[in-house]
Design a protein around this motif. Structure first.
Motif, PDB file in Angstrom:
ATOM      1  N   SER A  50       0.852  -1.173   0.000  1.00  0.00           N
ATOM      2  CA  SER A  50       0.000   0.000   0.000  1.00  0.00           C
ATOM      3  C   SER A  50       0.886   1.221   0.000  1.00  0.00           C
ATOM      4  O   SER A  50       2.056   1.150   0.329  1.00  0.00           O
ATOM      5  CB  SER A  50      -0.910  -0.006   1.215  1.00  0.00           C
ATOM      6  N   LEU A  51       0.294   2.352  -0.356  1.00  0.00           N
ATOM      7  CA  LEU A  51       1.042   3.588  -0.320  1.00  0.00           C
ATOM      8  C   LEU A  51       1.403   3.853   1.139  1.00  0.00           C
ATOM      9  O   LEU A  51       0.803   3.286   2.040  1.00  0.00           O
ATOM     10  CB  LEU A  51       0.186   4.691  -0.899  1.00  0.00           C
TER      11      LEU A  51
ATOM     12  N   ARG B 190       1.976   4.027   4.737  1.00  0.00           N
ATOM     13  CA  ARG B 190       0.977   3.870   5.784  1.00  0.00           C
ATOM     14  C   ARG B 190       1.084   5.025   6.767  1.00  0.00           C
ATOM     15  O   ARG B 190       2.155   5.406   7.166  1.00  0.00           O
ATOM     16  CB  ARG B 190       1.232   2.559   6.506  1.00  0.00           C
TER      17      ARG B 190
ATOM     18  N   ARG C 102      -0.081  13.030   0.298  1.00  0.00           N
ATOM     19  CA  ARG C 102       0.521  13.093  -1.029  1.00  0.00           C
ATOM     20  C   ARG C 102       1.877  13.804  -0.967  1.00  0.00           C
ATOM     21  O   ARG C 102       2.848  13.358  -1.560  1.00  0.00           O
ATOM     22  CB  ARG C 102      -0.431  13.801  -1.994  1.00  0.00           C
TER      23      ARG C 102
ATOM     24  N   LYS D 139      10.033   9.604  -1.857  1.00  0.00           N
ATOM     25  CA  LYS D 139       9.599   8.824  -3.009  1.00  0.00           C
ATOM     26  C   LYS D 139       9.939   7.359  -2.743  1.00  0.00           C
ATOM     27  O   LYS D 139      11.045   7.041  -2.329  1.00  0.00           O
ATOM     28  CB  LYS D 139      10.350   9.313  -4.247  1.00  0.00           C
ATOM     29  N   PRO D 140       8.975   6.462  -2.991  1.00  0.00           N
ATOM     30  CA  PRO D 140       9.255   5.061  -2.691  1.00  0.00           C
ATOM     31  C   PRO D 140      10.516   4.603  -3.396  1.00  0.00           C
ATOM     32  O   PRO D 140      10.662   4.754  -4.605  1.00  0.00           O
ATOM     33  CB  PRO D 140       8.026   4.340  -3.241  1.00  0.00           C
TER      34      PRO D 140
END
Ligand SMILES: Nc1ncnc2c1ncn2[C@@H]1O[C@H](COP(=O)(O)OP(=O)(O)OP(=O)(O)O)[C@@H](O)[C@H]1O
Ligand SMILES: [Mg+2]
Lengths: 343, 251
Positions: A18-19, A21, A327, A334-335
C-alpha cells in the motif's frame, strides 16, 4: 505458469503493498491527549463539543467507507443514522431508562439497518453512479416523509425527548463512552479496509469493470460495504440520541448526509482519519462561528461561511486536508523502488 | 477428437441497426493458439466482449467447456477459467503495481469475503504477484502507483494480471498495441512461452507477421462475419482473405 513455480520470498514487498501507511504514533498520541482532556478542563461545553465531534466522526467515517473506499456516492446515508437514533429514542421513551434497553436499541438497530441496507442496496446498487445517487435521494426522502407523517410515533419535526440511564447522563462518563466507541470503530474499520474484502472494495472504486473481470462479484461487495457503513452509521445514531436525549426528523434529513459528505471531503476521502479530522474542523468551526455571532450577526450565517471554507478546501486541497498531506509526504520520500529479489 | 473449449453458435449482436458480430460459428480447440485478424471495425473486440460477458448477444449461443454460458455474468465466466485484457489498458490506477496483481491472485485463490484478517497475512499472494511481475519485467516498479507506468508497461501489467488468474483460456486484445517497438519482442517471447503451457490463447493482433509464427490457427473476421479460418499458410493463400484484408501483404 511461467516463473512462479518457486515463489521467491521477499519480505520487503509487504511494505510495498500500500502507499505509505499513516503511522500509528499520531492516532495513539491523539487518543492519549483526548483521554486526558476531562482531567485538564472541567468545561462542560468543551466535553459536549468533543463528544459531538466523536459521534459525527463515526458517522463521517462510515460515509467514507462508501465514498472513499468503494466509490459510491449516497445521499441516503442519514437513513441509517436516523434508524439508530429513532430506535434508541423510541425504546427509551416507551420503556424506562435502564441500561439493558440500550442493548436492545443497538441490536435492533443492527438488524433493521442490515435488512434496509441489503434491500435498498440490492434495488439500487446495480445502477450507475448518478442514477444510484438519485435513488438514494429518493429513499432518503421517502423515509423522511414517513417519519414526518407518522406523528403518533415520531412526533414529526417537533420530535420527542426521553430519559437515558443515569450513568450516561454524566458528561464525563459519556465523553469516555463515546471516545471508547470511536476507538473501537476506528480499529474495526481499519481492519476492514485492510482485509482482503476491503482491498477489493478499493479495486471496485478504481475500476469496477476490471474488478468484475478478475472474477469478483461487484454487487455483493458493494452490498457488504453498504451494510457495514450502514451499521456503523446506526451506532453513531444511537450515540447521538443518547447524547441529545432528543430525536426529531432532523436525524433523517439529507442535510445530515451532506454533513458527512462535507466532513469526509474536507478531511480527505479514502483515508478514514480524514473523516475524523473533517468532523473536528466542522464541529470547531460551527462552535467558533456561533460564538462570533455574539460579536457580529453576520456570523449567524455560519452555514454560508462554512460553505466558503468548503469551497476553498476543495479548490486548494484536492483530496482533502489529510489526502494532500499524505501526497506531499509520499512524494518527499519517493518510494525507493530498488527491490532485491530473494533477500 | 477433443471437444472444443469454446464454441459459438450463430453468435450475433446488433447495435441499433448495425450488426457488429454476424452469425459467427466458431470452434476453438483446447491448447491451441488462435489469432483473430481482420480490418478495423471487423468486430474482433466485440466478439471478445461477447465471449467474456461484457455484452450479451442479440441471438446465438456461447458454449465454454461444454457449458452454455450465454447468459451468465462476466465474473462467473472468469471463475470458470476465462481471462481477458482490454484493448485500452484497464488497470487500477491509484493502487500500486503489486497490488494490481495481488488482487488478481487473491481473486483466483477464492479469498473474496474475509473482512477481519489483514490482507498481508496471505503473504503467498504477494509473493506470487511479485513473481508474476518479474516474469513481465515489472518487479522494479512494484511499489509505484500503476498510473505512473508508461503505456507499454501498463500493457505488461495487464498481462501479469491475467496470468495471475491462471485462466484456461486467455483472451488478448492487441496486447502490444501502443508499445514501444523495442518492447514488443519481450512480450512476443512471453506469449510464445505461454503457448507451450497447457492453455488456450485467443489473440487479436494487427501485426500479422508477429502472429504467423505463433499461431496454430488464424481466424479472419470482416464486417462481423467469419470470413475464413485455417492454418497460417492456408489463410495467406486464401484469395478472399487477400481481397478483404491482407491486400498487398501476401506474397
Ligand atoms: N458498444 C457499442 N455500441 C455501438 N457500436 C459498437 C459498440 N462496440 C462496437 N461497436 C461497433 O461495432 C463494430 C465493430 O467494432 P469492434 O471494436 O469490435 O471492431 P474491431 O475489429 O475490434 O476493430 P479494431 O481493429 O479497430 O479494434 C464497429 O463498427 C463499432 O463501431
Ligand atoms: Mg478492437
Amino acid at each position: 505458469m511461467p516463473d512462479v513455480s518457486l515463489p521467491t520470498r521477499m519480505h520487503k514487498i509487504r511494505g510495498l503493498l500500500s502507499l505509505p501507511r499513516s503511522s500509528r504514533t499520531v492516532p495513539i498520541l491523539l487518543l492519549l491527549i483526548l483521554v486526558a482532556v476531562p482531567l485538564i478542563t472541567p468545561s462542560r461545553s468543551m466535553l459536549n463539543l468533543l463528544t459531538e465531534i466523536f459521534i459525527m466522526g463515526i458517522f463521517a467515517m462510515s460515509y467514507d467507507i462508501l465514498l472513499g473506499y468503494t466509490g459510491i456516492v449516497s445521499f441516503g446515508h442519514a437513513l441509517f443514522f436516523g434508524t439508530g437514533a429513532y430506535m434508541t429514542g423510541l425504546i427509551f421513551a416507551r420503556t424506562g431508562p435502564k441500561l439493558g434497553y440500550l442493548f436492545l436499541a443497538i441490536g435492533g438497530g443492527i438488524l433493521l439497518v442490515t435488512v434496509m441496507a441489503l434491500i435498498i442496496g440490492y434495488l439500487s446498487l446495480r445502477l450507475k453512479d448518478v442514477y444510484y445517487a438519485m435513488i438514494t435521494l429518493a429513499f432518503a426522502e421517502l423515509f423522511f416523509i414517513i417519519a414526518e407523517k407518522w406523528r403518533s410515533v415520531t412526533n414529526g419535526a417537533d420530535g420527542f425527548s426521553f430519559n437515558v440511564p443515569a450513568v450516561l447522563q454524566d458528561r464525563v462518563v459519556y465523553y469516555y463512552v463515546s471516545l471508547v466507541l470511536l476507538a473501537l470503530i476506528v480499529v474495526f474499520l481499519r481492519r476492514f479496509i485492510e482485509s482482503p474484502t476491503g482491498k477489493v472494495l478499493q479495486a471496485i472504486r478504481e475500476n469496477e469493470k476490471r474488478a468484475e473481470f478478475l472474477g469478483y462479484d461487484v454487487l455483493k461487495f458493494k452490498l457488504i460495504s453498504n451494510v457495514i457503513a450502514g451499521v456503523v452509521a446506526s451506532f453513531a445514531g444511537v450515540a447521538w440520541a443518547l447524547q441529545q436525549r432528543f430525536v426529531s426528523t432532523g436525524v433523517m434529513t439529507v442535510d445530515k448526509t451532506i454533513d458527512a459528505l462535507l466532513m469526509t471531503t474536507i478531511g480527505g476521502t479514502g483515508t478514514l482519519y480524514g473523516a475524523l479530522l473533517g468532523s473536528g474542523i466542522t464541529g470547531m468551526a460551527k462552535n467558533w462561528l456561533s460564538e462570533l455571532a455574539k460579536v457580529h450577526p453576520i456570523f449567524e450565517r455560519w452555514y454560508i461561511i462554512f460553505g466558503l471554507l468548503y469551497i476553498g478546501i476543495v479548490l486548494f486541497f484536492p483530496g482533502g486536508i489529510l489526502g494532500t498531506l499524505m501526497r506531499i509526504r509520499s512524494t518527499k520520500n519517493k518510494p525507493s523502488v530498488t527491490i532485491s529479489a530473494g533477500d | 477428437m477433443a471437444e472444443p473449449i469454446i464454441r459459438t453458435q450463430d453468435l450475433t449482436i446488433m447495435f441499433g441497426g448495425h450488426t457488429a458480430v454476424d452469425h459467427v460459428n466458431l470452434d476453438i480447440m483446447p491448447n491451441k493458439f488462435v489469432s483473430i485478424i481482420g480490418p478495423n471495425g471487423a468486430g474482433k473486440t466485440t466478439f471478445f466482449n461477447l465471449l467474456s460477458g461484457q455484452f450479451f448477444p442479440t441471438s446465438g449461443r456461447i458454449l465454454f467447456k461444454g457449458h452454455d454460458v450465454t447468459d451468465i455474468p462476466a465474473h462467473l465466466r472468469t471463475r470458470l477459467g476465462m481471462g481477458r485484457n482490454f484493448q485500452i489498458s484497464n488497470i487500477f490506477p491509484d493502487l500500486t503495481v503489486l497490488e494490481n496483481v495481488r488482487l488478481a491472485v487473491q481473486a483466483r485463490s477464492g479469498i473474496h469475503y474475509q473482512i477481519l484478517r489483514h490482507h498481508r497475512k496471505y503473504s503467498r499472494f504477494s509473493d506470487q504477484a511479485m513473481a508474476l511481475l518479474e516474469s513481465v519485467k515489472l518487479s522494479g516498479k512494484a511499489a509505484q502507483p500503476s498510473r505512473f507506468l508508461a503505456h507499454g508497461e501498463k500493457r505488461k501489467l495487464e498481462i501479469a494480471i491475467i496470468l495471475a488468474l491462471e485462466p484456461e483460456v486467455l483472451l488478448l486484445d492487441e496486447p502490444t498495441a501502443g508499445m514501444a517497438v523495442e518492447e514488443v519482442p519481450a512480450i512476443l517471447e512471453l506469449l510464445a512461452r505461454l503457448k507451450t503451457d497447457k492453455r488456450t490463447i485467443l489473440l487479436v493482433e494487427h501485426k500479422i507477421d508477429m502472429v504467423m509464427s505463433l499461431s496454430d490457427t488464424l481466424v479472419v473476421l470482416a464486417n462481423g462475419r467469419l470470413l475464413a479460418q485455417g492454418n497460417p499458410r492456408q489463410i495467406m493463400e486464401n484469395e478472399q482473405v487477400q481481397a478483404a484484408y491482407l491486400g498487398g501483404i501476401a506474397p
